[in-house]
Design a protein around this motif. Sequence first.
Motif, PDB file in Angstrom:
ATOM      1  N   TYR A  18       0.861  -1.198  -0.092  1.00  0.00           N
ATOM      2  CA  TYR A  18       0.084   0.072   0.146  1.00  0.00           C
ATOM      3  C   TYR A  18       1.036   1.293  -0.081  1.00  0.00           C
ATOM      4  O   TYR A  18       1.792   1.399   0.881  1.00  0.00           O
ATOM      5  N   THR A 135      -7.004   4.692  -6.017  1.00  0.00           N
ATOM      6  CA  THR A 135      -8.165   5.368  -5.492  1.00  0.00           C
ATOM      7  C   THR A 135      -7.947   6.814  -5.572  1.00  0.00           C
ATOM      8  O   THR A 135      -7.018   7.514  -5.438  1.00  0.00           O
ATOM      9  N   LEU A 157      -8.553   3.554   2.104  1.00  0.00           N
ATOM     10  CA  LEU A 157      -7.631   3.673   0.793  1.00  0.00           C
ATOM     11  C   LEU A 157      -7.844   5.511   0.736  1.00  0.00           C
ATOM     12  O   LEU A 157      -8.840   6.038   0.316  1.00  0.00           O
ATOM     13  N   LEU A 163      -2.724   0.590  -4.181  1.00  0.00           N
ATOM     14  CA  LEU A 163      -2.749  -0.727  -3.425  1.00  0.00           C
ATOM     15  C   LEU A 163      -2.709  -1.944  -4.257  1.00  0.00           C
ATOM     16  O   LEU A 163      -3.312  -1.988  -5.589  1.00  0.00           O
TER      17      LEU A 163
END
Length: 198
Positions: A18, A135, A157, A163
């Motif tokens: 992430y 995102t 997120l 991610l």
Amino acid sequence: MQLFDTPQIAMVDADVQYYPNWLGISDADAFFAQLKQNLSWSQDYIRIYGRDVKIPRLQCWMGDPAATYTYSGLQMQPVGWAEPVKQIKDYCEQVTGHSFNSVLANWYRDGQDSMGMHSDDEPELGAQPVIASVTLGEPRKFIFKHKQLGIKHEIPLAHGSLLVMRGTTQQYWQHGINKTKRVIDDRINLTFRHIFNN
Ligand SMILES: O=C(O)CCC(=O)C(=O)O
Ligand SMILES: [Mn+2]
């Protein structure tokens, strides 16, 4: 690199990275505005017990012409690459070292839009798929649930985040986005994939 900079998420049976501030804020803002305006968003339906039910979000399936994809019983033909999406795809390929030939774009208009728990494990994604998920907009809680152990892992997120899911992640874990009663803004998510059609 310092320890707290590592993008690796500690999850059993999974390989997840992430990157919270992956796109700078101004690029993320610009992409968000462009995608809302320029993608051919559609309200798709899935068939449940003989009824057509609205998917609770807008979608756009984009990619190379050969990358057809079946999602929840829905056969999707990709539209051609929009320039900003192609640009984000190129960044994703640089970071992951993988090539992607398609993307599912989802537009969650408010807290009532959601995505049920699922794994991205359709046969056309091949064994151990690499999925890059970008995102833009309102942060939403991405929920992982282990299929056998029942344990959960949540990642809120962030706007402009990336991610990456690889390895056995889809085999052992489901993921999804729950509805929320909070009054929130909209969010776009792009999940880049590689479809193997024969
Ligand atoms: O919106 C998200 O973060 C999840 C999207 C997703 O899981 C998918 O498109 O398969
Ligand atoms: Mn998914």
